[in-house]
Design a protein around this motif. Structure first.
Motif, PDB file in Angstrom:
ATOM      1  N   LYS A 113       3.630   3.923  -3.683  1.00 59.91           N
ATOM      2  CA  LYS A 113       4.030   2.764  -2.898  1.00 59.91           C
ATOM      3  C   LYS A 113       5.520   2.851  -2.586  1.00 59.91           C
ATOM      4  O   LYS A 113       6.255   3.608  -3.220  1.00 59.91           O
ATOM      5  CB  LYS A 113       3.737   1.467  -3.672  1.00 59.91           C
ATOM      6  N   HIS A 114       5.971   2.059  -1.639  1.00 61.69           N
ATOM      7  CA  HIS A 114       7.371   2.069  -1.234  1.00 61.69           C
ATOM      8  C   HIS A 114       8.263   1.616  -2.389  1.00 61.69           C
ATOM      9  O   HIS A 114       8.017   0.580  -3.008  1.00 61.69           O
ATOM     10  CB  HIS A 114       7.557   1.131  -0.035  1.00 61.69           C
ATOM     11  N   VAL A 149      -1.137   4.904  -5.024  1.00 60.18           N
ATOM     12  CA  VAL A 149      -2.296   4.471  -4.251  1.00 60.18           C
ATOM     13  C   VAL A 149      -3.213   5.678  -4.070  1.00 60.18           C
ATOM     14  O   VAL A 149      -2.872   6.617  -3.355  1.00 60.18           O
ATOM     15  CB  VAL A 149      -1.875   3.929  -2.869  1.00 60.18           C
ATOM     16  N   ALA A 182       0.843  -1.195   0.000  1.00 60.33           N
ATOM     17  CA  ALA A 182       0.000   0.000   0.000  1.00 60.33           C
ATOM     18  C   ALA A 182       0.881   1.248   0.000  1.00 60.33           C
ATOM     19  O   ALA A 182       2.021   1.214  -0.450  1.00 60.33           O
ATOM     20  CB  ALA A 182      -0.945  -0.036   1.193  1.00 60.33           C
ATOM     21  N   CYS A 183       0.375   2.344   0.523  1.00 58.70           N
ATOM     22  CA  CYS A 183       1.109   3.613   0.527  1.00 58.70           C
ATOM     23  C   CYS A 183       2.446   3.444   1.230  1.00 58.70           C
ATOM     24  O   CYS A 183       2.530   2.817   2.294  1.00 58.70           O
ATOM     25  CB  CYS A 183       0.272   4.684   1.226  1.00 58.70           C
ATOM     26  N   GLY A 184       3.494   4.017   0.650  1.00 64.73           N
ATOM     27  CA  GLY A 184       4.829   3.883   1.222  1.00 64.73           C
ATOM     28  C   GLY A 184       5.265   5.064   2.055  1.00 64.73           C
ATOM     29  O   GLY A 184       6.431   5.161   2.428  1.00 64.73           O
TER      30      GLY A 184
END
Length: 439
Positions: free
Chosen positions: A175-176, A182, A107-109
């Motif tokens: 994302k990471h 995202v 998900a979001c990083g």
């Protein structure tokens, strides 16, 4: 931050030559899962584990946990692997459910430690700072990472967020280690005014690749579409009120650099000046001066009989700094590429001596040459503000080579829920160098 390019021969190593791909990591292990026991935290927002004799950097884990790790980067011949903890077999007592629904593997990083409290996040960061200082500078640091006033238990502190645009025109965060986006309708580490703009609920304008949203100290919200198509970027006015010092307003471009935690600027200025203990009439040098925050407060502290010179490499920041120091006839801020030929001559032409120094370099640090050249001017004290503990530790080791020792070092959690840390180190001449200054 400028990243040094790899040599051309290495850049080609990951490209196709004819119909054959040169494999630097062997066969990919991405997606492979295995169970590991998680070791201690490491610099970078992950913990260290081992599998089949190889180091694995695991995100979304905590020290002491047993997890199932899924490889996100690396192959059969890689020296190390990167992985996400996708299932927790045995949880740490410090684990919690992430408050943000956009956080987690894949998900979001933006955040590294949503799965624990802000307090334990500071404990993890304390371990990182101690390890970097001990390993790279030979310094045993007994301190702890301190909380910065202005957040809500690690949330609702970020006053500026740059959003990217997803393929379906939604604003979101990456994302990471990825360009994938995202889409989000809120960011829990951002101040509420950012989501309240409604921008996250609307499709982005055509040809827009991103939106930079900033909230000033007075609540003014400015959104800038990216790429910037004209020079009319608005300015914000930020206020800094360190304890014991008069509050000051600073003009900064909505796309310029400013500390994103509302309590950060005042905290860092207060820590630096407490350590420097400036005296009326002293000469001060502010390197990587930005929009003139330290320059202005130094000028106030040394008084009109003193002199202050700020140097900054970014032209936009130098333009912003003009009004910020306009009330001080004994302070100047000029553009100079610090570390490149000629910057030292600007110092020598402006200051007859250097009593105090503030160094606030980019994440990569100042480097040996700059540290050596600055300390060769024999300041009484220097304050080093660092956003990377490894770069700080390396530069403190270079300072020791020049005869300067650390007399105090404070670390601050100016970026809760992430792995980032800000440190303020105070250096003072020692031994023969101190005797030389006293003479």
């Amino acid at each position: 931050m400028n990243q040094q390019k790899r040599p051309a021969s290495r850049r080609r190593s990951n490209q196709r030559r004819g119909n054959k791909r040169v494999a630097t990591q062997g066969d990919s292990l991405v997606g492979t899962e295995f169970e590991v026991e998680v070791g201690d935290v490491a610099h970078g927002g992950h913990c260290v584990a081992r599998h089949d004799g190889r180091v694995v950097f695991v995100r979304h884990a905590l020290p002491g946990e047993q997890v199932v790790a899924r490889v996100t980067d690396g192959g059969t011949t890689s020296r190390f692997l990167r992985a996400d903890a996708v299932r927790i077999v045995q949880a740490s007592p410090e684990r919690r459910e992430a408050p943000c629904r956009f956080s987690g593997p894949g998900a979001c990083g933006g955040c590294d430690w949503q799965h624990t409290s802000a307090a334990f996040g500071r404990e993890l960061k304390t371990r990182v700072v101690r390890e970097q200082l001990r390993r790279l500078a030979g310094i045993d640091w007994p301190g702890v990472v301190e909380q910065v006033p202005g957040d809500e238990d690690g949330l609702r502190w970020r006053t500026r967020v740059e959003f990217s645009v997803s393929p379906d025109r939604r604003l979101g965060l990456r994302k990471h280690r990825s360009h994938d986006i995202v889409p989000v309708d809120d960011c829990l580490i951002a101040v509420p005014e950012i989501a309240a703009t409604g921008l996250l609920e609307e499709p982005a304008e055509p040809d827009t690749t991103g939106v930079d949203v900033a909230v000033a100290a007075d609540g003014e919200v400015v959104a800038v579409d990216l790429p910037v198509r004209d020079s009319g970027i608005p300015n914000l006015v930020e206020r800094v009120a360190p304890n014991g010092l008069s509050a000051r307003g600073f003009r900064v471009s909505a796309r310029g650099f400013w500390q994103v935690h509302p309590g950060a600027a005042a905290t860092f200025v207060g820590a630096a000046l407490d350590g420097l203990q400036p005296k009326p009439g002293e000469r001060a040098l502010d390197l990587y001066a930005g929009v003139g925050v330290f320059t202005a407060f130094l000028a106030e502290a040394v008084g009109p009989e003193g002199l202050v010179l700020g140097l900054e490499g970014d032209s936009r920041a130098v333009r912003d700094a003009g009004p910020n120091i306009a009330g001080f006839g004994h302070a100047t801020l000029e553009r100079a590429d610090i570390g490149h030929d000629g910057w030292g001559s600007v110092v020598d032409e402006t200051l007859d001596r250097v009593d105090l120094v503030v160094l606030d370099p980019p994440r990569s640090g100042a480097g040996r040459a700059v540290v050596r050249d600055v300390l060769a001017r024999r300041p009484r004290r220097a304050a080093y503000i660092a956003c990377d503990p490894a770069a700080l530790a390396r530069d403190l080791a270079y300072a020791a080579e020049s005869g300067y020792e650390v007399v105090s070092l404070r670390a601050f959690d100016a970026f809760p829920m992430t792995h980032h840390i800000e440190c303020v180190a105070i250096l003072e001449a020692a031994g023969a160098v101190a005797d030389q200054i006293r003479r």
